[in-house]
Design a protein around this motif. Structure first.
Motif, PDB file in Angstrom:
ATOM      1  N   ILE A 174       0.833  -1.075   0.175  1.00 18.21           N
ATOM      2  CA  ILE A 174      -0.093  -0.019  -0.131  1.00 18.21           C
ATOM      3  C   ILE A 174       0.875   1.466  -0.163  1.00 18.21           C
ATOM      4  O   ILE A 174       0.736   2.169  -0.702  1.00 18.21           O
ATOM      5  N   GLY A 175       2.036   1.178   0.708  1.00  9.42           N
ATOM      6  CA  GLY A 175       2.932   2.374   0.845  1.00  9.42           C
ATOM      7  C   GLY A 175       3.461   2.724  -0.643  1.00  9.42           C
ATOM      8  O   GLY A 175       3.750   3.912  -1.015  1.00  9.42           O
ATOM      9  N   ALA A 176       3.789   1.639  -1.292  1.00  8.22           N
ATOM     10  CA  ALA A 176       4.236   1.729  -2.790  1.00  8.22           C
ATOM     11  C   ALA A 176       3.392   2.025  -3.582  1.00  8.22           C
ATOM     12  O   ALA A 176       3.448   3.091  -4.579  1.00  8.22           O
ATOM     13  N   ILE A 177       2.253   1.768  -3.368  1.00 11.88           N
ATOM     14  CA  ILE A 177       0.999   2.379  -4.435  1.00 11.88           C
ATOM     15  C   ILE A 177       0.782   3.836  -3.990  1.00 11.88           C
ATOM     16  O   ILE A 177       0.622   4.624  -4.859  1.00 11.88           O
ATOM     17  N   LEU A 178       0.962   4.265  -2.607  1.00  9.58           N
ATOM     18  CA  LEU A 178       0.492   5.721  -2.337  1.00  9.58           C
ATOM     19  C   LEU A 178       2.000   6.546  -2.715  1.00  9.58           C
ATOM     20  O   LEU A 178       1.575   7.691  -3.282  1.00  9.58           O
ATOM     21  N   THR A 179       2.971   5.927  -3.185  1.00 17.33           N
ATOM     22  CA  THR A 179       4.241   6.782  -3.296  1.00 17.33           C
ATOM     23  C   THR A 179       4.827   6.435  -4.542  1.00 17.33           C
ATOM     24  O   THR A 179       5.300   7.241  -5.290  1.00 17.33           O
ATOM     25  N   ASP A 180       4.765   5.197  -5.152  1.00 15.44           N
ATOM     26  CA  ASP A 180       5.343   5.059  -6.562  1.00 15.44           C
ATOM     27  C   ASP A 180       4.237   5.489  -7.916  1.00 15.44           C
ATOM     28  O   ASP A 180       3.065   4.736  -7.660  1.00 15.44           O
ATOM     29  N   SER A 181       4.639   6.400  -8.442  1.00 16.00           N
ATOM     30  CA  SER A 181       3.496   6.897  -9.536  1.00 16.00           C
ATOM     31  C   SER A 181       3.388   5.739 -10.743  1.00 16.00           C
ATOM     32  O   SER A 181       2.211   5.437 -11.332  1.00 16.00           O
ATOM     33  N   VAL A 182       4.342   4.917 -10.878  1.00 14.73           N
ATOM     34  CA  VAL A 182       4.165   3.828 -12.035  1.00 14.73           C
ATOM     35  C   VAL A 182       3.199   2.753 -11.532  1.00 14.73           C
ATOM     36  O   VAL A 182       2.462   2.379 -12.182  1.00 14.73           O
ATOM     37  N   ASN A 186      -0.069   1.640 -13.116  1.00 11.80           N
ATOM     38  CA  ASN A 186      -0.590   0.123 -13.344  1.00 11.80           C
ATOM     39  C   ASN A 186      -1.688  -0.252 -12.863  1.00 11.80           C
ATOM     40  O   ASN A 186      -2.818  -0.889 -13.247  1.00 11.80           O
ATOM     41  N   LEU A 187      -2.044   0.297 -11.613  1.00 14.81           N
ATOM     42  CA  LEU A 187      -3.323   0.023 -10.883  1.00 14.81           C
ATOM     43  C   LEU A 187      -4.467   0.624 -11.499  1.00 14.81           C
ATOM     44  O   LEU A 187      -5.435   0.105 -11.534  1.00 14.81           O
ATOM     45  N   MET A 190      -5.240  -1.426 -14.397  1.00 15.35           N
ATOM     46  CA  MET A 190      -5.791  -2.737 -14.090  1.00 15.35           C
ATOM     47  C   MET A 190      -7.421  -2.593 -13.809  1.00 15.35           C
ATOM     48  O   MET A 190      -8.273  -3.171 -14.198  1.00 15.35           O
ATOM     49  N   VAL A 191      -7.417  -1.235 -13.041  1.00 20.85           N
ATOM     50  CA  VAL A 191      -8.831  -1.209 -12.724  1.00 20.85           C
ATOM     51  C   VAL A 191      -9.682  -0.842 -14.016  1.00 20.85           C
ATOM     52  O   VAL A 191     -10.884  -1.109 -14.312  1.00 20.85           O
ATOM     53  N   ALA A 192      -9.108   0.111 -15.095  1.00 21.85           N
ATOM     54  CA  ALA A 192      -9.869   0.338 -16.191  1.00 21.85           C
ATOM     55  C   ALA A 192     -10.024  -1.012 -17.062  1.00 21.85           C
ATOM     56  O   ALA A 192     -11.114  -1.117 -17.479  1.00 21.85           O
ATOM     57  N   ASN A 193      -8.990  -1.863 -17.160  1.00 22.58           N
ATOM     58  CA  ASN A 193      -9.309  -3.078 -17.725  1.00 22.58           C
ATOM     59  C   ASN A 193     -10.310  -4.001 -16.822  1.00 22.58           C
ATOM     60  O   ASN A 193     -11.300  -4.641 -17.665  1.00 22.58           O
ATOM     61  N   LEU A 194     -10.489  -3.909 -15.655  1.00 23.80           N
ATOM     62  CA  LEU A 194     -11.673  -4.653 -14.955  1.00 23.80           C
ATOM     63  C   LEU A 194     -12.955  -4.186 -15.305  1.00 23.80           C
ATOM     64  O   LEU A 194     -13.674  -4.981 -15.502  1.00 23.80           O
TER      65      LEU A 194
END
Length: 339
Positions: A174-182, A186-187, A190-194
Motif C-alpha cells: 500500500i505504501g508503494a502504491i501511495l508513493t510509486d507513480s508507476v 498500473n493499478l 488494471m482497474v480500467a481493464n476490470l
C-alpha cells in the motif's frame, strides 16, 4: 416588675409555641417523605450484592416513587435481604412475577430499587411476598473493563501510528502504491481493464439472455424439440437415419481402402496395369501392333474385293444387302398405316 415579667413570659410562650408548631410541621414533613403516615405493605427481595444500597433509599416503579427501603439484612451465606415498604395503593399494579433491580439516580448518585411490574396474568403482590431480584452491575467490574478497553485503544492507536508512518515512508504494498507513480498508473490501468471486462461481461450476459429468450419462443426449434413430441420423434428418426448413413459410409470407406490396397498390389492384373511400367509399355506396343494389323487387314480385304476370284462373291453380298434395305423400307409404311 410584674408587668415586665408578664411580658417576658408571653414572649417566651410565643416562641415556645412557634417552636412546637415548627417541630410538628417538620415531623409531619419527614413522615410524609418517609411514607410513615401512609398505609404500606412489606415486600422483600434477595440480592447477591446491594452495591451500596442504604436504608431509607427510594423504591421506584415506572418512574414513580412508591416506597422506601425499610431494612437491609444479611441472608444465608453471602446474600442480602432487602425489605421494601411499598404504598398499598400501588399494590394492584405490581405482580408476583415482578423483578427488582438496583439502579442509581446518576453515575455516582444514591442507589435505589426499580421494580418492573411483571405480567398481567400473574396475581398482585401481597404483604410479606418476596419478588425476584436481579444483581446490579458492579461498578468496579465496569471500571476494570473500561480500563482494559482504554489499554486496548492505546495499543490500537500505537499500531495505527506505526502503520501510517510506514505508509508515509512507502513501505509495503500500500505504501508503494501511495508513493510509486508507476505502480499507481498500473493499478489505474488494471482497474480500467476490470471495468472494461465487467462491461463486456454484462453485454455477454445480455446477449445470452436474448438468446435464451429466443430459444424459449414458441416458434423456435428448441422449444418445439422440448415440447412437441412429433418434432422430437422426427428428429430422433433423422438422427437414427444419419447414424445408419454414417455406418454405411464407414463400411464403404473400409471397402474403398481394401480395394485401393488390392489395386496397389502388384500380384493382380489391375495392380500390374497401374504399377508395372514395363508391362504398360508391352501392352502399348501390343495395341499398336493390333492397330497396324487391323489396318493391314483392311487393305487385304480391299485387295480381295478387287480380285477376280472374289469379285462375284462381294457383288452378290452387296445385292442381298440392297434387297434387305428395300424390304425394310416397304415394311415401314405398312406399320405406320396400321398405327
Amino acid at each position: 416588675m410584674s408587668s415586665a415579667n408578664n411580658k417576658r413570659t408571653v414572649i417566651v410562650g410565643i416562641f415556645t409555641f412557634l417552636a412546637i408548631v415548627i417541630l410538628i410541621a417538620g415531623i409531619f414533613t419527614l413522615a410524609g417523605q418517609q411514607k410513615r403516615l401512609i398505609s404500606t405493605i412489606a415486600v422483600t427481595a434477595i440480592f447477591d450484592d446491594v452495591a451500596g444500597l442504604r436504608t431509607g433509599n427510594n423504591v421506584w416503579f415506572s418512574g414513580v416513587k412508591i416506597g422506601t427501603i425499610k431494612s437491609i439484612n444479611l441472608y444465608g451465606d453471602s446474600q442480602v435481604e432487602v425489605t421494601m415498604s411499598i404504598e398499598e395503593k400501588v399494590q394492584e399494579y405490581i405482580r408476583k412475577n415482578a423483578v427488582a433491580r438496583i439502579s442509581s439516580e446518576s453515575f455516582i448518585g444514591n442507589k435505589n430499587i426499580v421494580i418492573d411490574g411483571g405480567t398481567q396474568s400473574a396475581a398482585p403482590i401481597q404483604d410479606g411476598d418476596r419478588i425476584t431480584a436481579v444483581s446490579p452491575l458492579n461498578t468496579d467490574d465496569l471500571m476494570e473493563k473500561l480500563q482494559q478497553n482504554n489499554e486496548n485503544l492505546v495499543a490500537i492507536t500505537s499500531d495505527f501510528k506505526q502503520i501510517t508512518s510506514r505508509l508515509v515512508r512507502g513501505e509495503g504494498t500500500i505504501g508503494a502504491i501511495l508513493t510509486d507513480s508507476v505502480m499507481a498508473d498500473n493499478l489505474r490501468a488494471m482497474v480500467a481493464n476490470l471495468q472494461q471486462t465487467s462491461r463486456r461481461t454484462v453485454a455477454a450476459s445480455n446477449e445470452l439472455s436474448r438468446f435464451t429468450s429466443k430459444l424459449n419462443s414458441k416458434d423456435g426449434l428448441a422449444n418445439q424439440i422440448a415440447t412437441d413430441t412429433v418434432v422430437y420423434s422426427r428428429l430422433r428418426s433423422s438422427m437414427a437415419e444419419l447414424n445408419e448413413a454414417t455406418t454405411a459410409a464407414a463400411a464403404m470407406m473400409e471397402t474403398l481402402e481394401s480395394t485401393s490396397k488390392q489395386l496397389n498390389n502388384q500380384n493382380n492384373a489391375v495392380g500390374v496395369l497401374l504399377s508395372d511400367q514395363q508391362f504398360a509399355r508391352q501392352l502399348q506396343r501390343t495395341m499398336q501392333n493390333l492397330e497396324t494389323s487391323s489396318q493391314k487387314f483392311d487393305q487385304n480385304m480391299e485387295a480381295l474385293q478387287s480380285n477376280i476370284l472374289f469379285r462375284g462373291f462381294f457383288r452378290r453380298q452387296a445385292k442381298e444387302e440392297e434387297k434387305l434395305k428395300e424390304q425394310q423400307q416397304q415394311a415401314q409404311p405398312d406399320t405406320l398405316n396400321q398405327q
